[in-house]
Design an enzyme around this catalytic site. Structure first.
Site, short mmCIF file in Angstrom:
data_model
loop_
_atom_site.label_atom_id
_atom_site.label_comp_id
_atom_site.label_asym_id
_atom_site.label_seq_id
_atom_site.Cartn_x
_atom_site.Cartn_y
_atom_site.Cartn_z
N GLY A 6 5.26 -2.98 -2.43
CA GLY A 6 4.95 -1.88 -1.81
C GLY A 6 5.41 -0.79 -3.14
N CYS A 7 5.04 0.78 -2.76
CA CYS A 7 5.47 1.45 -3.82
C CYS A 7 6.53 1.93 -4.27
CB CYS A 7 4.52 3.05 -3.49
SG CYS A 7 4.99 3.24 -1.24
#
Length: 326
Positions: free
Chosen positions: A154-155
């Site tokens: 994920g970011c």
């Protein structure tokens, strides 16, 4: 030449990845796909994103025939799809022998018990999950090269883990405190009132309950306190992290820990200088800045990335190139 199929190409991440793959001389695009009921099927990518007018490709519906063509023609498939959609597609394409790069959270936890709590579904493919590798490119390159099932991080975890993993052996048992701000593209392309640009004001969300918290903790091997914030800008993430280091730790020890990135071309580390989002937007880079107070033992490190690039599409491309030794 490796042939890449991109599913979910109409979204911000899928479109960004399309542009990146299109620019690579050793990669070609087998096709761009959206769901069969998507309003974007049959449209040119450039109709949705005029900035990509140089990419003359159309968004095709992911029919059974299309899936068969992908298996016959592609070397890898990238899934920029919802978690529950990726769950099934990733397992199916993996079973057909393709390399799978999944940008959702459907394969990021190795523990099946995590999925009902954080993603709202039971994981139906534990045998595929057991083969999945977490694609934090600077840290897991050997494993990414060796497997055909890659869960792209994920970011927020990418920004946070890039900052924290070098410090693992210096941390006390105190939880690192992560405060991170993301641009509104992190919420996706679908129209929602609370992510309308006119409605956005800097605010925390998912407090003590965001699914990226256990993702960060699992990969770090230590619990963390993570608070994401929605910022009134389009793209980018800035994570500011406060950690307590072991007694006796020196500034030189911290510098030595971060020297792990000396040979990492996409990670820049600076002492006593802090990054800003504008410097990383539209790049695959991560900029880190840190300062350590030896008297108190507290360190503050800030990490800046583009959420659609290093936080998603360009890290997927990194993993593709690592996997195929390009």
């Amino acid at each position: 030449m490796k042939n890449i199929a991109i599913i979910g190409a109409s979204g911000y991440t899928g479109a960004q990845l399309t542009a990146l793959v299109h620019a690579e001389s050793e990669l070609s695009i087998q096709g761009l796909y959206v769901s069969e009921n998507s309003l974007d099927k049959g449209r040119a990518l450039a109709d949705l994103y005029p900035v990509y007018s140089h990419i003359e490709l159309t968004l095709s519906p992911l029919t059974e025939e299309a899936k068969a063509n992908i298996v016959a023609e592609a070397d890898a498939v990238v899934l920029a799809t919802e978690h529950s959609v990726s769950l099934h597609l990733a397992a199916w394409f993996y079973s057909q022998g393709l390399a799978v790069f999944d940008l959702s959270g459907a394969y990021r936890f190795s523990d099946v018990a995590q999925y009902p709590k954080w993603y709202g579904f039971e994981h139906e493919y534990p045998e595929v999950l057991a083969k999945a590798v977490y694609g934090l490119a600077e840290w897991n390159a050997k494993d990414v090269a060796a497997t055909k099932m890659i869960a792209v991080p994920g970011c927020y975890p990418t920004a946070s883990l890039t900052a924290l993993k070098p410090l693992k052996n210096l941390l006390t048992s105190a939880y690192p405190v992560i405060n991170a701000v993301s641009g509104v593209t992190g919420a996706g392309r679908k129209a929602q009132l609370h992510t309308s640009f006119c409605e956005v004001s800097l605010t925390p969300y998912g407090v003590l309950g965001h699914r990226h918290q256990p993702e960060i903790a699992t990969q770090l091997g230590q619990e963390v306190i993570f608070t994401p914030h929605l910022g009134n800008f389009k793209r980018g993430i800035l994570a500011t992290i406060t950690v307590q280091l072991k007694p006796g730790t020196t500034t030189a020890d911290v510098a030595a820990a971060y020297s792990v990135y000396d040979q990492a071309p996409l990670v820049t580390v600076k002492q006593n200088q802090f990054p800003k989002v504008d410097d990383v937007v539209l790049t695959p880079n991560c900029h880190l800045g840190w300062k350590f107070d030896e008297s108190s033992g507290y360190l503050v490190v800030a990490s800046a990335i583009d959420n659609l690039m290093k936080g998603a599409a360009s890290q997927a491309l990194q993993c593709i190139k690592i996997h195929f030794n390009l």
